[in-house]
Design an enzyme around this catalytic site. Structure first.
Site, PDB file in Angstrom:
ATOM      1  CB  VAL A  84      22.754  -3.882 -16.416  1.00 22.38           C
ATOM      2  CG1 VAL A  84      22.573  -2.892 -17.558  1.00 22.38           C
ATOM      3  CG2 VAL A  84      21.465  -4.648 -16.168  1.00 22.38           C
ATOM      4  CB  ALA A 106       6.467   2.800   5.943  1.00 21.86           C
ATOM      5  CB  ALA A 132      13.693  -1.518  -8.725  1.00 18.36           C
ATOM      6  CG  HIS A 147     -10.935 -25.002  12.393  1.00 18.38           C
ATOM      7  ND1 HIS A 147      -9.889 -25.326  11.567  1.00 18.38           N
ATOM      8  CD2 HIS A 147     -12.015 -25.702  11.963  1.00 18.38           C
ATOM      9  CE1 HIS A 147     -10.316 -26.210  10.679  1.00 18.38           C
ATOM     10  NE2 HIS A 147     -11.594 -26.450  10.880  1.00 18.38           N
ATOM     11  CB  ILE A 199      10.989  -1.760  -5.925  1.00 17.73           C
ATOM     12  CG1 ILE A 199      10.847  -0.913  -4.655  1.00 17.73           C
ATOM     13  CG2 ILE A 199      10.447  -1.023  -7.143  1.00 17.73           C
ATOM     14  CD1 ILE A 199      11.518   0.443  -4.726  1.00 17.73           C
ATOM     15  N   GLY A 203      14.612  -7.134  -6.275  1.00 17.03           N
ATOM     16  CA  GLY A 203      14.374  -6.858  -4.860  1.00 17.03           C
ATOM     17  C   GLY A 203      12.885  -6.669  -4.642  1.00 17.03           C
TER      18      GLY A 203
HETATM   19  P1  FAD Z   1      10.188   9.510   3.057  1.00 19.48           P
HETATM   20  O1  FAD Z   1       8.934   8.776   2.991  1.00 19.48           O
HETATM   21  O2  FAD Z   1      11.075   9.506   1.877  1.00 19.48           O
HETATM   22  O3  FAD Z   1       9.793  10.990   3.450  1.00 19.48           O
HETATM   23  C1  FAD Z   1      10.747  12.012   3.532  1.00 19.48           C
HETATM   24  C2  FAD Z   1      10.057  13.328   3.260  1.00 19.48           C
HETATM   25  O4  FAD Z   1      10.954  14.386   3.574  1.00 19.48           O
HETATM   26  C3  FAD Z   1       9.679  13.518   1.799  1.00 19.48           C
HETATM   27  O5  FAD Z   1       8.374  14.032   1.705  1.00 19.48           O
HETATM   28  C4  FAD Z   1      10.693  14.533   1.290  1.00 19.48           C
HETATM   29  O6  FAD Z   1      10.187  15.346   0.234  1.00 19.48           O
HETATM   30  C5  FAD Z   1      10.909  15.359   2.537  1.00 19.48           C
HETATM   31  N1  FAD Z   1      12.186  16.084   2.587  1.00 19.48           N
HETATM   32  C6  FAD Z   1      13.424  15.620   2.296  1.00 19.48           C
HETATM   33  N2  FAD Z   1      14.352  16.592   2.532  1.00 19.48           N
HETATM   34  C7  FAD Z   1      13.664  17.670   2.967  1.00 19.48           C
HETATM   35  C8  FAD Z   1      14.049  18.968   3.367  1.00 19.48           C
HETATM   36  N3  FAD Z   1      15.330  19.350   3.421  1.00 19.48           N
HETATM   37  N4  FAD Z   1      13.086  19.850   3.743  1.00 19.48           N
HETATM   38  C9  FAD Z   1      11.772  19.470   3.737  1.00 19.48           C
HETATM   39  N5  FAD Z   1      11.355  18.251   3.374  1.00 19.48           N
HETATM   40  C10 FAD Z   1      12.284  17.373   3.001  1.00 19.48           C
HETATM   41  N6  FAD Z   1       7.876   0.411   3.017  1.00 19.48           N
HETATM   42  C11 FAD Z   1       7.080  -0.391   3.741  1.00 19.48           C
HETATM   43  O7  FAD Z   1       7.262  -0.498   4.963  1.00 19.48           O
HETATM   44  N7  FAD Z   1       6.046  -1.076   3.158  1.00 19.48           N
HETATM   45  C12 FAD Z   1       5.807  -0.992   1.841  1.00 19.48           C
HETATM   46  O8  FAD Z   1       4.877  -1.629   1.342  1.00 19.48           O
HETATM   47  C13 FAD Z   1       6.642  -0.171   1.047  1.00 19.48           C
HETATM   48  N8  FAD Z   1       6.428  -0.061  -0.273  1.00 19.48           N
HETATM   49  C14 FAD Z   1       7.233   0.761  -1.011  1.00 19.48           C
HETATM   50  C15 FAD Z   1       7.010   0.841  -2.381  1.00 19.48           C
HETATM   51  C16 FAD Z   1       7.811   1.656  -3.150  1.00 19.48           C
HETATM   52  C17 FAD Z   1       7.562   1.737  -4.635  1.00 19.48           C
HETATM   53  C18 FAD Z   1       8.839   2.425  -2.536  1.00 19.48           C
HETATM   54  C19 FAD Z   1       9.698   3.349  -3.350  1.00 19.48           C
HETATM   55  C20 FAD Z   1       9.063   2.350  -1.184  1.00 19.48           C
HETATM   56  C21 FAD Z   1       8.275   1.510  -0.401  1.00 19.48           C
HETATM   57  N9  FAD Z   1       8.477   1.363   0.958  1.00 19.48           N
HETATM   58  C22 FAD Z   1       7.685   0.540   1.693  1.00 19.48           C
HETATM   59  C23 FAD Z   1       9.536   2.090   1.659  1.00 19.48           C
HETATM   60  C24 FAD Z   1       8.945   3.327   2.359  1.00 19.48           C
HETATM   61  O9  FAD Z   1       8.320   4.129   1.398  1.00 19.48           O
HETATM   62  C25 FAD Z   1      10.042   4.085   3.075  1.00 19.48           C
HETATM   63  O10 FAD Z   1      10.723   3.232   3.965  1.00 19.48           O
HETATM   64  C26 FAD Z   1       9.449   5.248   3.851  1.00 19.48           C
HETATM   65  O11 FAD Z   1       8.746   6.115   3.010  1.00 19.48           O
HETATM   66  C27 FAD Z   1      10.537   6.021   4.583  1.00 19.48           C
HETATM   67  O12 FAD Z   1       9.952   7.028   5.327  1.00 19.48           O
HETATM   68  P2  FAD Z   1      10.732   8.376   5.687  1.00 19.48           P
HETATM   69  O13 FAD Z   1       9.760   9.229   6.397  1.00 19.48           O
HETATM   70  O14 FAD Z   1      12.017   8.054   6.324  1.00 19.48           O
HETATM   71  O15 FAD Z   1      11.101   9.024   4.278  1.00 19.48           O
HETATM   72  P1  NAD Z   2      16.221  -3.863  -2.715  1.00 15.92           P
HETATM   73  O1  NAD Z   2      17.449  -3.627  -1.942  1.00 15.92           O
HETATM   74  O2  NAD Z   2      15.072  -4.559  -2.110  1.00 15.92           O
HETATM   75  O3  NAD Z   2      16.578  -4.698  -4.036  1.00 15.92           O
HETATM   76  C1  NAD Z   2      17.502  -4.258  -4.979  1.00 15.92           C
HETATM   77  C2  NAD Z   2      17.934  -5.456  -5.795  1.00 15.92           C
HETATM   78  O4  NAD Z   2      18.673  -4.983  -6.891  1.00 15.92           O
HETATM   79  C3  NAD Z   2      18.817  -6.424  -5.021  1.00 15.92           C
HETATM   80  O5  NAD Z   2      18.360  -7.733  -5.189  1.00 15.92           O
HETATM   81  C4  NAD Z   2      20.187  -6.206  -5.638  1.00 15.92           C
HETATM   82  O6  NAD Z   2      20.996  -7.362  -5.614  1.00 15.92           O
HETATM   83  C5  NAD Z   2      19.814  -5.807  -7.042  1.00 15.92           C
HETATM   84  N1  NAD Z   2      20.824  -5.015  -7.740  1.00 15.92           N
HETATM   85  C6  NAD Z   2      21.614  -4.044  -7.224  1.00 15.92           C
HETATM   86  N2  NAD Z   2      22.389  -3.511  -8.192  1.00 15.92           N
HETATM   87  C7  NAD Z   2      22.069  -4.167  -9.336  1.00 15.92           C
HETATM   88  C8  NAD Z   2      22.503  -4.047 -10.676  1.00 15.92           C
HETATM   89  N3  NAD Z   2      23.413  -3.172 -11.015  1.00 15.92           N
HETATM   90  N4  NAD Z   2      21.953  -4.865 -11.593  1.00 15.92           N
HETATM   91  C9  NAD Z   2      21.003  -5.782 -11.242  1.00 15.92           C
HETATM   92  N5  NAD Z   2      20.564  -5.916  -9.985  1.00 15.92           N
HETATM   93  C10 NAD Z   2      21.071  -5.115  -9.038  1.00 15.92           C
HETATM   94  O7  NAD Z   2      15.808  -2.424  -3.271  1.00 15.92           O
HETATM   95  P2  NAD Z   2      14.492  -1.921  -4.003  1.00 15.92           P
HETATM   96  O8  NAD Z   2      13.684  -3.050  -4.501  1.00 15.92           O
HETATM   97  O9  NAD Z   2      14.959  -0.873  -4.946  1.00 15.92           O
HETATM   98  O10 NAD Z   2      13.705  -1.234  -2.822  1.00 15.92           O
HETATM   99  C11 NAD Z   2      14.292  -0.126  -2.112  1.00 15.92           C
HETATM  100  C12 NAD Z   2      13.835  -0.093  -0.697  1.00 15.92           C
HETATM  101  O11 NAD Z   2      12.456   0.182  -0.610  1.00 15.92           O
HETATM  102  C13 NAD Z   2      14.085  -1.410  -0.009  1.00 15.92           C
HETATM  103  O12 NAD Z   2      15.038  -1.200   0.988  1.00 15.92           O
HETATM  104  C14 NAD Z   2      12.795  -1.810   0.593  1.00 15.92           C
HETATM  105  O13 NAD Z   2      12.923  -2.044   1.964  1.00 15.92           O
HETATM  106  C15 NAD Z   2      11.864  -0.634   0.370  1.00 15.92           C
HETATM  107  N6  NAD Z   2      10.598  -1.187  -0.142  1.00 15.92           N
HETATM  108  C16 NAD Z   2       9.850  -1.940   0.701  1.00 15.92           C
HETATM  109  C17 NAD Z   2       8.694  -2.524   0.255  1.00 15.92           C
HETATM  110  C18 NAD Z   2       7.891  -3.370   1.185  1.00 15.92           C
HETATM  111  O14 NAD Z   2       8.101  -3.282   2.389  1.00 15.92           O
HETATM  112  N7  NAD Z   2       6.977  -4.190   0.695  1.00 15.92           N
HETATM  113  C19 NAD Z   2       8.276  -2.348  -1.058  1.00 15.92           C
HETATM  114  C20 NAD Z   2       9.076  -1.595  -1.897  1.00 15.92           C
HETATM  115  C21 NAD Z   2      10.234  -1.009  -1.415  1.00 15.92           C
END
Ligand code: FAD
Ligand code: NAD
Length: 476
Positions: free
Chosen positions: A246, A328, A277, A452, A193, A191
């Site tokens: 897996v 985000a 992931a 351009h 990640i 996916g």
């Molecule tokens: P979060 O960012 O998870 O924030 C929730 C916050 O609430 C956290 O700080 C948590 O500690 C806090 N919290 C939870 N429960 C409580 C509680 N009861 N009391 C107080 N605090 C609490 N999205 C993109 O759009 N672009 C990207 O490039 C992108 N890259 C990513 C890369 C990775 C490796 C990962 C894991 C995610 C990525 N995402 C990306 C997804 C993005 O990070 C999330 O969609 C986004 O952070 C969600 O925002 P949120 O505020 O809903 O939750």
């Molecule tokens: P994802 O849903 O993007 O991908 C997960 C992948 O794992 C899928 O292709 C699925 O078919 C596969 N999968 C599920 N179970 C499996 C298994 N048992 N064995 C092998 N493959 C399996 O999820 P992610 O990559 O973990 O990312 C999580 C979320 O974070 C996503 O929803 C994404 O929107 C967000 N994210 C966004 C960005 C970005 O916007 N650039 C970057 C990182 C993460």
């Protein structure tokens, strides 16, 4: 804290929660935002997953590793000789940490400027719009608010047969913190990640095997884009194995033997570290007390309507913890909408125009429907496409891979989807999002002048090509 009564309390300070708090404060409401994020070193920081362990650190490492890789594979074409090219993972990590710190500390300044009370610790919604706040030192206090916004985010989904151990079997956060390049890296899930982090460590020299359960690569993307992207990932050396389920793993000190089944039967591969992931799940641990009236669906998402109302009086929920893509910017727009709605202003989120970007090389970006979805809908459509190989700017950048594709309705010419795989796709998609936000037609794009030589001309030409009127490629 002397004051315990607020107009709005936001629980969660990630990219959904903190913009909500700021917008509500801009609307002259008295706002507190409670967040419990803790870094590995025990320090608190606002910004949630995105700023601390997601979007920002991943993009920092993607940038460093891409520069290194490009120096290797592209410099020669420019006539530049780079001898003895080396990298230092510790320096890369230091740079990443600095960027993360600047971003998260920026939120403290934003809160100060907007007049938001930032509270570090745990928030728990109680009945009657009361919130139990447990501070970092363990002390508890009851707060009240006219409105409560739940923005608690998401957490990585574990794989039953391969539980996280934080050392050899890690989640995405763990994979962002490696202090050395693993020789052999396994990634479960091709996916967003898996592809982004797989690319980082592959570019730095790891042998990367990606095991994906689905037979189809990037099922959520337009399949022409997915096909083109897979070709480039293979060229980079990512060993993507589709239809690989897996079944178990043997975690030993000298490596992790992953067992999986695919079309050919039982298989195995041994790696040094594994990143699991396979998606993320909504996070609501200890968030909801008794009798709050907030409902959670069978997958753990807090139930909300189009305007993010939970159905419990004056309780809202936004971001990853509710339905929709876990992105985000989707969370941010929901936060801003709720911050306005609470203040009695009009606001809405257009869920048909949420851009998706995968920050690999080439980048992948899209908005709206894929060709497969449009076809399934039964609507008559036309497609225009333009390869970056025909773009003077892309060629000058030594980045001619990929294409831009526009799908539009045959009857009224409305743009239904735009799909880009190629250089700066994540930036280019913004024009398509704006076009769709304004229900633009391909004719609108065709009649808009594009500078351009720019990469944005690819979208212009793709729109022209939908009517077989492209200038810089033959029309078929
Ligand atoms: P979060 O960012 O998870 O924030 C929730 C916050 O609430 C956290 O700080 C948590 O500690 C806090 N919290 C939870 N429960 C409580 C509680 N009861 N009391 C107080 N605090 C609490 N999205 C993109 O759009 N672009 C990207 O490039 C992108 N890259 C990513 C890369 C990775 C490796 C990962 C894991 C995610 C990525 N995402 C990306 C997804 C993005 O990070 C999330 O969609 C986004 O952070 C969600 O925002 P949120 O505020 O809903 O939750
Ligand atoms: P994802 O849903 O993007 O991908 C997960 C992948 O794992 C899928 O292709 C699925 O078919 C596969 N999968 C599920 N179970 C499996 C298994 N048992 N064995 C092998 N493959 C399996 O999820 P992610 O990559 O973990 O990312 C999580 C979320 O974070 C996503 O929803 C994404 O929107 C967000 N994210 C966004 C960005 C970005 O916007 N650039 C970057 C990182 C993460």
């Amino acid at each position: 804290m002397s004051d315990s009564s607020f107009d709005v309390i936001v629980i969660g300070g990630g990219p959904a929660g903190y913009p909500c708090a700021i917008r509500a404060a801009q609307n002259k409401l008295k706002v507190a935002c409670i967040d419990e994020w803790k870094n590995y070193d025990g320090s608190h920081a606002f910004g949630g997953t995105c700023l601390n362990a997601g979007c920002i650190p991943s993009k920092a490492l993607l940038e460093s590793s891409e520069l290194y890789h490009r120096a290797h594979v592209e410099f020669a074409a420019h006539g530049i000789t780079a001898k003895g090219l080396e990298f230092d993972v510790a320096e890369m990590q230091k740079r990443k940490a600095k960027i993360v710190k600047a971003s998260t500390q920026g939120i403290n300044a934003l809160f100060k400027g907007a007049g938001v009370t930032g509270l570090q610790g745990h928030g728990r919604l109680l009945a009657g719009n009361r919130v139990e706040y447990t501070a970092a030192d363990g002390s508890k206090q009851e707060l009240v608010a006219k409105h409560v916004v739940l923005a608690s985010g998401s957490a990585p989904m574990p794989l039953k047969s391969l539980p996280f151990d934080g050392k050899q079997v890690v989640d995405s956060w763990g994979a962002l913190e490696f202090d050395a390049v693993p020789k052999r890296l396994g990634v479960i899930g091709a996916g967003v990640i898996g592809l982004e982090l797989g690319s980082v460590w592959r570019r730095l020299g790891a042998e990367v095997v990606v095991l994906e359960a689905m037979e189809q690569f990037l099922w959520m993307a337009d399949q022409a884009v997915a096909k083109e992207a897979l070709r480039h990932f293979k060229k980079l050396g990512l060993d993507v194995r589709l239809g690989a389920k897996v079944t178990g793993a043997d975690v030993r000190k000298d490596g992790v033997a992953l067992k999986y089944t695919d079309a050919k039967g039982e298989q195995s591969v041994t790696v040094d570290k594994v990143v699991v992931a396979i998606g993320r799940r909504p996070y609501t641990q200890d968030l909801l007390g008794e009798g709050t009236g907030v409902e959670v669906d069978e997958r753990g998402f807090i139930k909300v309507d189009q305007e993010c109302r939970t159905g419990a009086g004056n309780v809202w929920a936004i971001g990853d913890v509710v339905r929709g893509p876990m992105l985000a910017h989707k969370g941010k727009e929901e936060g801003v909408m709720v911050g306005d709605l609470i203040a009695g202003l009009h606001s809405e989120v257009n869920y048909n125009a949420v851009p998706s970007v995968i920050y690999t090389a080439p980048e992948i970006a899209w908005v709206g429907q894929t060709e497969e979805q449009v076809k399934a809908s039964g609507r008559e459509y036309k497609v225009g496409s333009f390869p970056f190989a025909a773009s003077g700017r892309a060629r000058a950048m030594e980045a001619p891979a990929g294409f831009c594709k526009v799908i539009a309705a045959k009857d009224d010419d409305e743009i239904l989807g735009v799909h880009i795989v190629g250089p700066m796709a994540g930036e280019l998609i913004a024009e398509a999002v704006l076009a769709m936000e304004y229900s633009a037609s391909t004719e609108d794009l065709q009649r808009t002048m594009h500078a351009h030589p720019t990469l944005s001309e690819a979208l212009h030409e793709a729109a022209l090509s939908a009517d077989k009127r492209a200038i810089d490629i033959p029309n078929r």
